[in-house]
Design a protein around this motif. Structure first.
Motif, PDB file in Angstrom:
ATOM      1  N   ASP A   1     -23.911  18.156   5.287  1.00 26.64           N
ATOM      2  CA  ASP A   1     -24.810  17.539   4.312  1.00 26.64           C
ATOM      3  C   ASP A   1     -24.642  16.021   4.277  1.00 26.64           C
ATOM      4  O   ASP A   1     -25.395  15.326   3.607  1.00 26.64           O
ATOM      5  CB  ASP A   1     -24.583  18.133   2.921  1.00 26.64           C
ATOM      6  N   GLY A   2     -23.652  15.516   5.010  1.00 29.60           N
ATOM      7  CA  GLY A   2     -23.503  14.069   5.169  1.00 29.60           C
ATOM      8  C   GLY A   2     -24.423  13.492   6.224  1.00 29.60           C
ATOM      9  O   GLY A   2     -24.461  12.274   6.425  1.00 29.60           O
ATOM     10  N   LEU A   3     -25.159  14.379   6.907  1.00 29.23           N
ATOM     11  CA  LEU A   3     -26.112  13.964   7.941  1.00 29.23           C
ATOM     12  C   LEU A   3     -27.534  14.248   7.467  1.00 29.23           C
ATOM     13  O   LEU A   3     -27.770  15.158   6.671  1.00 29.23           O
ATOM     14  CB  LEU A   3     -25.860  14.731   9.242  1.00 29.23           C
ATOM     15  N   THR A   4     -28.492  13.479   7.980  1.00 30.04           N
ATOM     16  CA  THR A   4     -29.891  13.775   7.721  1.00 30.04           C
ATOM     17  C   THR A   4     -30.315  14.965   8.581  1.00 30.04           C
ATOM     18  O   THR A   4     -29.564  15.430   9.439  1.00 30.04           O
ATOM     19  CB  THR A   4     -30.779  12.570   8.072  1.00 30.04           C
ATOM     20  N   GLU A   5     -31.554  15.441   8.363  1.00 29.40           N
ATOM     21  CA  GLU A   5     -32.058  16.548   9.181  1.00 29.40           C
ATOM     22  C   GLU A   5     -32.126  16.166  10.653  1.00 29.40           C
ATOM     23  O   GLU A   5     -32.052  17.022  11.529  1.00 29.40           O
ATOM     24  CB  GLU A   5     -33.435  16.986   8.684  1.00 29.40           C
ATOM     25  N   ALA A   6     -32.234  14.868  10.927  1.00 32.58           N
ATOM     26  CA  ALA A   6     -32.278  14.384  12.309  1.00 32.58           C
ATOM     27  C   ALA A   6     -30.889  14.200  12.904  1.00 32.58           C
ATOM     28  O   ALA A   6     -30.748  13.802  14.067  1.00 32.58           O
ATOM     29  CB  ALA A   6     -33.049  13.067  12.375  1.00 32.58           C
ATOM     30  N   GLY A   7     -29.853  14.496  12.121  1.00 33.03           N
ATOM     31  CA  GLY A   7     -28.490  14.385  12.623  1.00 33.03           C
ATOM     32  C   GLY A   7     -27.904  12.991  12.565  1.00 33.03           C
ATOM     33  O   GLY A   7     -26.923  12.688  13.241  1.00 33.03           O
ATOM     34  N   ILE A   8     -28.500  12.132  11.738  1.00 34.60           N
ATOM     35  CA  ILE A   8     -28.023  10.753  11.566  1.00 34.60           C
ATOM     36  C   ILE A   8     -27.171  10.691  10.296  1.00 34.60           C
ATOM     37  O   ILE A   8     -27.499  11.313   9.283  1.00 34.60           O
ATOM     38  CB  ILE A   8     -29.218   9.786  11.454  1.00 34.60           C
TER      39      ILE A   8
ATOM     40  N   ASP B   1     -26.763   7.005   4.683  1.00 30.51           N
ATOM     41  CA  ASP B   1     -26.244   5.691   4.315  1.00 30.51           C
ATOM     42  C   ASP B   1     -25.327   5.793   3.097  1.00 30.51           C
ATOM     43  O   ASP B   1     -25.155   6.866   2.498  1.00 30.51           O
ATOM     44  CB  ASP B   1     -27.390   4.694   4.079  1.00 30.51           C
ATOM     45  N   THR B   2     -24.739   4.663   2.738  1.00 27.72           N
ATOM     46  CA  THR B   2     -23.746   4.630   1.662  1.00 27.72           C
ATOM     47  C   THR B   2     -24.295   5.186   0.354  1.00 27.72           C
ATOM     48  O   THR B   2     -23.626   5.975  -0.327  1.00 27.72           O
ATOM     49  CB  THR B   2     -23.257   3.183   1.461  1.00 27.72           C
ATOM     50  N   ALA B   3     -25.526   4.813   0.010  1.00 25.68           N
ATOM     51  CA  ALA B   3     -26.114   5.270  -1.250  1.00 25.68           C
ATOM     52  C   ALA B   3     -26.301   6.779  -1.252  1.00 25.68           C
ATOM     53  O   ALA B   3     -26.031   7.458  -2.262  1.00 25.68           O
ATOM     54  CB  ALA B   3     -27.449   4.565  -1.487  1.00 25.68           C
ATOM     55  N   ALA B   4     -26.748   7.331  -0.124  1.00 23.41           N
ATOM     56  CA  ALA B   4     -26.970   8.772  -0.038  1.00 23.41           C
ATOM     57  C   ALA B   4     -25.641   9.531  -0.065  1.00 23.41           C
ATOM     58  O   ALA B   4     -25.558  10.625  -0.651  1.00 23.41           O
ATOM     59  CB  ALA B   4     -27.759   9.109   1.223  1.00 23.41           C
ATOM     60  N   GLN B   5     -24.617   8.968   0.550  1.00 25.78           N
ATOM     61  CA  GLN B   5     -23.303   9.620   0.486  1.00 25.78           C
ATOM     62  C   GLN B   5     -22.780   9.599  -0.951  1.00 25.78           C
ATOM     63  O   GLN B   5     -22.235  10.601  -1.443  1.00 25.78           O
ATOM     64  CB  GLN B   5     -22.297   8.922   1.415  1.00 25.78           C
ATOM     65  N   ALA B   6     -22.973   8.478  -1.628  1.00 25.06           N
ATOM     66  CA  ALA B   6     -22.529   8.380  -3.019  1.00 25.06           C
ATOM     67  C   ALA B   6     -23.248   9.410  -3.887  1.00 25.06           C
ATOM     68  O   ALA B   6     -22.657   9.999  -4.807  1.00 25.06           O
ATOM     69  CB  ALA B   6     -22.767   6.965  -3.545  1.00 25.06           C
ATOM     70  N   GLU B   7     -24.517   9.655  -3.585  1.00 23.28           N
ATOM     71  CA  GLU B   7     -25.296  10.635  -4.347  1.00 23.28           C
ATOM     72  C   GLU B   7     -24.747  12.051  -4.152  1.00 23.28           C
ATOM     73  O   GLU B   7     -24.738  12.858  -5.091  1.00 23.28           O
ATOM     74  CB  GLU B   7     -26.763  10.569  -3.905  1.00 23.28           C
ATOM     75  N   ARG B   8     -24.280  12.362  -2.919  1.00 26.52           N
ATOM     76  CA  ARG B   8     -23.689  13.685  -2.647  1.00 26.52           C
ATOM     77  C   ARG B   8     -22.501  13.963  -3.553  1.00 26.52           C
ATOM     78  O   ARG B   8     -22.239  15.108  -3.920  1.00 26.52           O
ATOM     79  CB  ARG B   8     -23.192  13.769  -1.205  1.00 26.52           C
ATOM     80  N   PHE B   9     -21.759  12.916  -3.877  1.00 23.57           N
ATOM     81  CA  PHE B   9     -20.515  13.072  -4.629  1.00 23.57           C
ATOM     82  C   PHE B   9     -20.598  12.432  -6.017  1.00 23.57           C
ATOM     83  O   PHE B   9     -19.579  12.102  -6.620  1.00 23.57           O
ATOM     84  CB  PHE B   9     -19.366  12.429  -3.838  1.00 23.57           C
ATOM     85  N   ALA B  10     -21.828  12.287  -6.529  1.00 21.52           N
ATOM     86  CA  ALA B  10     -22.035  11.575  -7.793  1.00 21.52           C
ATOM     87  C   ALA B  10     -21.336  12.248  -8.970  1.00 21.52           C
ATOM     88  O   ALA B  10     -21.017  11.600  -9.971  1.00 21.52           O
ATOM     89  CB  ALA B  10     -23.533  11.444  -8.072  1.00 21.52           C
ATOM     90  N   ASP B  11     -21.105  13.558  -8.875  1.00 21.15           N
ATOM     91  CA  ASP B  11     -20.485  14.292  -9.978  1.00 21.15           C
ATOM     92  C   ASP B  11     -18.963  14.185  -9.986  1.00 21.15           C
ATOM     93  O   ASP B  11     -18.309  14.686 -10.905  1.00 21.15           O
ATOM     94  CB  ASP B  11     -20.897  15.762  -9.916  1.00 21.15           C
ATOM     95  N   LEU B  12     -18.391  13.539  -8.981  1.00 21.95           N
ATOM     96  CA  LEU B  12     -16.934  13.481  -8.880  1.00 21.95           C
ATOM     97  C   LEU B  12     -16.379  12.259  -9.613  1.00 21.95           C
ATOM     98  O   LEU B  12     -16.970  11.181  -9.596  1.00 21.95           O
ATOM     99  CB  LEU B  12     -16.495  13.436  -7.411  1.00 21.95           C
ATOM    100  N   ASP B  13     -15.222  12.442 -10.205  1.00 23.57           N
ATOM    101  CA  ASP B  13     -14.527  11.377 -10.925  1.00 23.57           C
ATOM    102  C   ASP B  13     -13.786  10.507  -9.907  1.00 23.57           C
ATOM    103  O   ASP B  13     -12.925  10.994  -9.176  1.00 23.57           O
ATOM    104  CB  ASP B  13     -13.544  12.003 -11.913  1.00 23.57           C
ATOM    105  N   ARG B  14     -14.117   9.232  -9.886  1.00 25.18           N
ATOM    106  CA  ARG B  14     -13.499   8.323  -8.915  1.00 25.18           C
ATOM    107  C   ARG B  14     -12.022   8.067  -9.205  1.00 25.18           C
ATOM    108  O   ARG B  14     -11.305   7.540  -8.344  1.00 25.18           O
ATOM    109  CB  ARG B  14     -14.264   6.997  -8.856  1.00 25.18           C
TER     110      ARG B  14
END
Length: 281
Positions: free
Chosen positions: A203-210, A213-226
């Motif tokens: 899920d750290g990759l796009t559907e194209a396998g790329i 970016d930083t913002a999208a990775q941050a969104e994946r883990f937005a619920d985690l306590d830093r």
């Protein structure tokens, strides 16, 4: 510092003298396939490192399916293929970055900062019309001295001690059906470490396998306590490493790898196993 570089970035720098390109292609269940692919065609000047022969130790009773290699033996391997302390290392594979990320993590663990994973992998490089070769580079050994970063690693005993600790988040990097214990194609028991949440590494990759970016990775883990300590694992400590990179890209600094992972956890009789969906704190 960005850990992911584009193929165009590498194309522009591939002949610079401090660059060492490492082909990490490896197919699970077909241990010779990666080297055969490398010998047929690779990025010019690339050297080959094998997941099981070079980047893992032999399997024993404990330690998981891909135990970490002995630190000294790994430094010898790195030196042999021309990786020194001043090298800029670029690793690639054709498996979404999982194998290349293993080398990235190992080098970081040995204190080497200048290591990157090439986005997309060899097929994308080839399809872009970038140069390939079947010639194998003449290896000129370099001197690699390790400064082991012990804080990057966590062992089974500590994971067990930390179960239920609200200051720690366990992250399981496998596909959801394996996490839930519905299927288990590789290990002798199904399920996950109690209390772990599930974040599939792909899920750290796009559907194209790329790589996202930083913002999208941050969104994946937005619920985690830093402020929490994060312990990342998978089946054998390989596909957890792209999640380690993704978490770093997302700005998390307290990230450790349980290298033995699920296959090590279940090798100890009596270790608890959970099945089903994520448990809420």
């Amino acid at each position: 510092m960005n850990n992911i570089v584009s193929s165009k970035w590498l194309l522009a720098r591939m002949y610079e003298p401090d660059i060492v390109i490492v082909d990490c292609r490896f197919l699970m269940g077909k241990p010779d396939a990666g080297r055969e692919l490398y010998e047929a065609s690779h990025i010019p000047g690339a050297v080959y490192l094998d997941l099981e022969k070079d980047l893992s130790a032999p399997v024993e009773e404990h330690g998981g399916r891909h135990p970490l290699p002995d630190n000294f033996e790994l430094t010898v391997t790195l030196s042999r293929v021309g990786i020194g302390n001043e090298s800029r290392v670029v690793a690639y594979d054709d498996q979404g970055g999982a194998m290349a990320s293993r080398l990235w993590w190992l080098l970081k663990y040995l204190g080497h900062e200048q290591v990157f994973v090439m986005d997309e992998g060899f097929t994308a490089w080839f399809n872009a019309g970038f140069p390939v070769s079947s010639e194998q580079k003449v290896l000129i050994p370099a001197k690699f001295l390790a400064t082991v970063q012990h804080a990057m690693l966590v062992e089974m005993d500590e994971v067990k001690e930390l179960l239920g600790d609200e200051r720690v988040t366990l992250i399981d990097s496998r596909e959801a059906p394996r996490y839930r214990g519905e299927v288990e194609p590789l290990d002798k028991a199904a399920g996950h470490i109690p209390g772990a949440i599930n974040r599939f590494w792909k899920d750290g990759l796009t559907e194209a396998g790329i790589w996202k970016d930083t913002a999208a990775q941050a969104e994946r883990f937005a619920d985690l306590d830093r402020d929490r300590d994060l312990i990342v694992y998978c089946g054998s400590g390989v596909t957890a490493t792209p999640n380690v990179i993704a978490l770093q890209e997302a700005g998390f600094s307290k990230v450790r790898l349980y290298a033995g992972s699920w296959s090590d956890w279940i090798s100890y009789e009596g270790n608890p196993v959970a099945v089903g969906g994520e448990e809420k704190a």
